[in-house]
Design an enzyme around this catalytic site. Structure first.
Site, PDB file in Angstrom:
ATOM      1  N   ALA A   1     105.624  72.446 -14.599  1.00 14.45           N
ATOM      2  CA  ALA A   1     106.429  72.205 -15.791  1.00 14.45           C
ATOM      3  C   ALA A   1     106.157  70.807 -16.338  1.00 14.45           C
ATOM      4  CB  ALA A   1     107.916  72.371 -15.464  1.00 14.45           C
ATOM      5  N   GLU A   2     106.010  69.836 -15.440  1.00 17.50           N
ATOM      6  CA  GLU A   2     105.672  68.481 -15.858  1.00 17.50           C
ATOM      7  C   GLU A   2     104.706  67.858 -14.862  1.00 17.50           C
ATOM      8  OE1 GLU A   2     106.651  67.127 -18.666  1.00 17.50           O
ATOM      9  OE2 GLU A   2     108.330  68.427 -19.217  1.00 17.50           O
ATOM     10  N   THR A   3     103.782  67.072 -15.385  1.00 23.07           N
ATOM     11  CA  THR A   3     102.955  66.192 -14.563  1.00 23.07           C
ATOM     12  C   THR A   3     103.207  64.775 -15.050  1.00 23.07           C
ATOM     13  OG1 THR A   3     101.248  67.875 -14.216  1.00 23.07           O
ATOM     14  CG2 THR A   3     100.611  65.585 -13.866  1.00 23.07           C
TER      15      THR A   3
ATOM     16  N   CYS B   1     111.548  63.308 -19.505  1.00 23.10           N
ATOM     17  CA  CYS B   1     111.628  64.343 -18.471  1.00 23.10           C
ATOM     18  C   CYS B   1     112.363  63.769 -17.269  1.00 23.10           C
ATOM     19  CB  CYS B   1     110.240  64.831 -18.058  1.00 23.10           C
ATOM     20  SG  CYS B   1     110.327  66.073 -16.752  1.00 23.10           S
TER      21      CYS B   1
END
Length: 629
Positions: free
Chosen positions: A392-394, A420
């Protein structure tokens, strides 16, 4: 050795992610007699060479071997000035690059066999009052290709270009086993030079290679600014692509090679392979003693190098124990961390962290990348890594000059985002757990949403809990009836009854949809296509929780960002927390995000900010085996 021969210089170089300087350090107790003890001056002659890594490589090697020499870049094509330097008593040797490889023969007393046959030099060596010329470029081409190229007798190799490096390439390919009839030369800008070169070496000059059907190798010696591009019909044959230039780190040819699944040898491999040969010619230090893993200096932006040594023309991996002076990293490093040393170009650490959870395989996973602070990664590179990680996020972290202050950027698989929460929590977890920041210290992250801070919570039952202080995100009720109806239509298309929707609002980032009951949220089955069409970053749905240990329940959807449903969305709780604190008249809440993985967020409503608390677990760590660009 057979297993090692199956590994390419490129694969080992990517795997090791060592720095460009790493190619040329050698063990100071190499056991042989020092070839020279009086300090000498070494040079690289050519243009442009101001950004060449050769001075850094060779000076690092001299230091490692306790040799009092110094290597300098001379960015000039003034042959008379160069001749004076070469004739000086303190001249120790020189590398020669474009455009001088064929223009310095008049200052040379003796040529090696390779120089005679190639017709170009790249190395000057003083010996017994004479200047000897050698060419190590061909070995820089040969060594990386040996494990990669097969069926050389029956296939064609293409050389792009017609300069000194092209000459070395043809010589190397003949040593590799290619027959003259299977060697073709193409020089897009001046075909006449290709014809002259082909005639001299007994191979074939061509004006196009699209019609050749058995290409196993393409060696490009063209400058990085050249506009020529290999056609798709060539890439479809899956040849090995050898890109001789090392700056810039990526060219249209190298990018296309990777995209088409071709094995790629980068110019840095050639640079190191020919460099260790030069180092031995100048110093007498056997190349078997030349090791890598030497940190590049401040401000030098180079690629990752191969963790290799050369022995008998074969490539094999270095033992980490051969790396010299690990303390040099600390002396060169601009910052001091509480425990671990911040990564440099010898590795790019990657982590997978489950956030807002006390145990593994729950909460929201985020990939965390610690960017080497000697290289500035591009947004494009970070986006590609995020796409590869497919989380979903890096998050990408790099240290700033202030203590315990870091730059932090977040990417979904398809776009960079402004905020985030869970990836911020995961980033803090890595910095604390890996010893980059003391658990007693507060971390400041500089982001697109301003400065965000995190700290460990002392005295908690869950010692893993991290608190993040974020700005509150206000929720505004939507009054436009057309927009309200559009959102309601999206919800009803997913099977939600109109009576389930209490009201619809928005934050700076997302739609904020308040539903009537806990089950409406937990049982919602979204139509992702319709939600993607709504147009904001994402959509929050929420209701008061029915469960005694939770205050509110929520879910978050952002299919247009490559996140159909986010497991736990910290940034959404920057709006959810203050909203429910006001509705329930409480200062501290527990929010539960009812995704498949599920996650619990503790919220403290502050005067201007909101504090989000949660646990995190590192489930995986390793190294990113790609170039930082």
């Amino acid at each position: 050795m057979q297993a090692f021969e199956q590994r390419s210089w490129v694969s080992l170089g990517i795997r090791a992610a060592a720095s460009v300087a790493a190619g040329l350090a050698c063990v100071s107790i190499w056991g042989g007699k020092k070839a020279q003890t009086v300090g000498k001056k070494f040079y690289i002659f050519g243009h442009p060479v101001s950004k060449s890594p050769s001075p850094l490589m060779h000076n690092t090697g001299f230091k490692a071997c306790n040799l009092p020499h110094h290597y300098t870049a001379v960015d000039s094509v003034d042959v008379k000035m160069i001749e004076k330097l070469v004739k000086a008593k303190d001249f120790g040797g020189a590398s020669v690059t474009i455009p001088l490889k064929e223009k310095l023969f008049h200052i040379v007393d003796q040529k090696s066999e390779s120089v005679e046959k190639i017709g170009a030099l790249n190395t000057l060596i003083p010996k017994d009052g004479k200047i000897l010329a050698d060419n190590t470029d061909w070995k820089g081409i040969l060594y990386p290709l040996q494990p990669l190229v097969k069926n050389v007798v029956s296939t064609t190799a293409v050389v792009l270009g017609a300069g000194g490096t092209s000459r070395a390439a043809i010589f190397a390919l003949r040593k590799l086993g290619y027959q003259p009839s299977k060697l073709v030369v193409l020089n897009p800008r001046t075909p006449a030079k290709a014809e002259a070169l082909a005639k001299e070496f007994g191979c074939t000059a061509v004006k196009e290679i699209e019609s050749i059907k058995d290409i196993s190798l393409v060696v490009s010696t063209l400058p990085a600014k050249a506009t020529y591009m290999v056609s798709q019909s060539v890439f479809d044959q899956k040849p090995v692509i050898f890109q001789a230039c090392y700056l810039p780190p990526e060219t249209p040819l190298s990018i296309a090679a990777v995209a088409n699944g071709c094995k790629l040898v980068r110019g840095l491999d050639m640079l190191i392979a020919q460099g260790v040969e030069q180092f031995e010619l100048w110093t007498g230090v056997p190349k078997e003693k030349v090791v890598d893993n030497i940190l590049i200096g401040e401000g030098v932006h180079m690629l990752n190098a191969s963790r290799l040594m050369l022995k008998g023309g074969k490539a094999f991996p270095l033992s980490p124990s051969l790396s010299w002076e690990a303390g040099l990293r600390r002396r060169n490093h601009p910052r001091v961390f509480s425990s671990g040393e911040w990564p440099r170009h010898d590795h790019v650490p990657m982590y997978l962290v489950d956030a807002f959870t006390r145990g593994p395989f729950c909460g929201n996973p985020a990939a965390i990348c610690l960017l080497p602070d000697d290289v500035k990664a591009t947004s494009r590179w970070m986006q590609n890594v995020a796409m590869e990680m497919n989380q979903a996020e890096t998050a990408f972290i790099s240290p700033l000059t202030r203590s315990n202050t870091f730059s932090l950027r977040w990417f979904t698989p398809v776009a960079e985002v402004d905020l985030c929460g869970h990836a911020t929590l995961a980033s803090a977890k890595v910095l604390y757990a890996e010893g980059y920041v003391s658990p007693e210290a507060k971390i400041s992250f500089e982001t697109r949403s301003g400065t965000l801070t995190t700290d460990m919570q002392p005295g908690e039952k869950d010692s893993n809990r991290i608190a993040m202080t974020f700005p509150k995100e206000p929720v505004t009720k939507i009054t436009d009836e057309t927009e309200i109806q559009r959102v309601k239509n999206t919800l009803t298309s997913s099977g939600l009854g109109l009576d389930a929707v209490e009201w619809i609002g928005e934050t700076k980032f997302d739609y904020f949809i308040c539903l009537s009951s806990d089950p409406d949220v937990r049982n919602f089955n979204p139509d992702m296509t319709s939600i993607a069409d709504l147009g904001k970053r994402g959509s929050i749905i929420t209701a008061q929780s029915d469960r005694p240990d939770e205050d509110y329940v929520t879910r978050f959807f952002a299919p247009q960002l490559g996140i159909p449903e986010d497991p736990v969305t910290g940034s959404a709780h920057c709006a959810l927390g203050p909203y429910w604190c006001e509705v329930l008249n409480k200062g501290n809440l527990v929010g539960y995000q009812a995704s498949k993985r599920g996650g619990r967020v503790l919220v403290e409503n502050m005067e201007e900010n909101v504090q989000l608390k949660g646990g995190a677990i590192i489930t995986l760590k390793g190294e990113l085996n790609v170039l930082v660009l």
